[in-house]
Design an enzyme around this catalytic site. Sequence first.
Site, PDB file in Angstrom:
ATOM      1  N   SER A 138       0.857  -1.191   0.000  1.00  0.00           N
ATOM      2  CA  SER A 138       0.000   0.000   0.000  1.00  0.00           C
ATOM      3  C   SER A 138       0.883   1.227   0.000  1.00  0.00           C
ATOM      4  O   SER A 138       1.975   1.220   0.593  1.00  0.00           O
ATOM      5  CB  SER A 138      -0.900   0.025   1.242  1.00  0.00           C
ATOM      6  OG  SER A 138      -1.546   1.289   1.380  1.00  0.00           O
ATOM      7  N   TYR A 152      -2.043  -0.343  10.283  1.00  0.00           N
ATOM      8  CA  TYR A 152      -2.124  -0.882   8.919  1.00  0.00           C
ATOM      9  C   TYR A 152      -0.902  -0.451   8.111  1.00  0.00           C
ATOM     10  O   TYR A 152      -0.263  -1.276   7.439  1.00  0.00           O
ATOM     11  CB  TYR A 152      -3.409  -0.380   8.263  1.00  0.00           C
ATOM     12  CG  TYR A 152      -3.508  -0.604   6.781  1.00  0.00           C
ATOM     13  CD1 TYR A 152      -3.887  -1.833   6.262  1.00  0.00           C
ATOM     14  CD2 TYR A 152      -3.241   0.440   5.884  1.00  0.00           C
ATOM     15  CE1 TYR A 152      -3.997  -2.042   4.894  1.00  0.00           C
ATOM     16  CE2 TYR A 152      -3.344   0.241   4.509  1.00  0.00           C
ATOM     17  CZ  TYR A 152      -3.716  -0.998   4.032  1.00  0.00           C
ATOM     18  OH  TYR A 152      -3.818  -1.187   2.672  1.00  0.00           O
TER      19      TYR A 152
END
Length: 260
Positions: A138, A152
Site C-alpha cells: 500500500s 495498517y
Amino acid sequence: MSFDLELSGRTALVTGGTKGVGAALVESLRNAGMTVVATARSVPDSAPDRVIYLAADLMTAEGCQAVAKAALERLGGIDVIVNVLGGSSAPGGGFAALTDAEWDTAITQNLMAAVRIDRALLPSMIKRGSGVVIHVTSIQHELPLPESTTAYAAAKAALSTYSKSLSKEVSPKGIRVVRVSPGWIETEAAVRAAQRLADHAGTDYEGGKKIIMDSLGGIPLGRPAQPQEVSDLITFLVSPRAASITGAEYVIDGGTVPTA
C-alpha cells in the site's frame, strides 16, 4: 509482435479472492488461461470454470496451512501466489486508540498471512526452480494516515521489507518476488466508506470521494484506481512477459505519492 501473456495452463493462488482487487484478479487470471484457487472467509456457492474457491480463515496459522495443503492437492503445484488479503478495521483516534489487539489484528492480516502462505508454498516452487510471488502492499507504508491507519501502514511497511528480503533470497532459485503498491482503489468497501463520509458531511457520493482524495493530499489523476486496473498490472507481472522483474515495487496510485 504478440501480446499473449503465456499464462495458459498455469496455476495461481489468490488470497482475498472474492472481493475488490482479489475478485478482479481471479477473473483476469482465469481469462488469461490460468486455473485459480481463491480464498476468503466465505466464498460463493458456485465457481466458473478453472476457479476453485476455498473458505478459510487466514488470520490463523492453521487456516494458512490448510489452504496451502488443499491448493497443492487440488492443483498438483502452484506457479503463482498473489497475497491480496489485507485491510484495516481500526477505530479513529490516532495512536492512543490502537490497543494491543488492534495491532495484532493489523500485523496478522497484513503481514503474517502472507508470510505463512509463502512459507508453506515456496518449498514446492524452489524444488521446481520456478514461480512468482506478488505481495500487495500500500502507498500508506510511505504516506500513512495517522488518524486511523497507523497500524495498517506499519504492517504494510513490514510486508514491503519482508518482500524485498525474500526476493533477494529466492530470486537466485528461480522465484520472482514483486510488490504492487496501490493507492485508493474504488472497491465496494471504498464506495461504502465514501458514501458514509458524504452522508456525514451532507454531500453526495462525489463529495465523499473528494473528502478522501483531499485526505491523501490529492490524486493528480483526479480519481481513484479501479480494481480492474490493479488486477491488469498484476496479471502482467506474473506472466513470463515480466520475466526479468523481481525485487521491485510498482506503485499504482494516480500520482498520489509525491517524489522529491
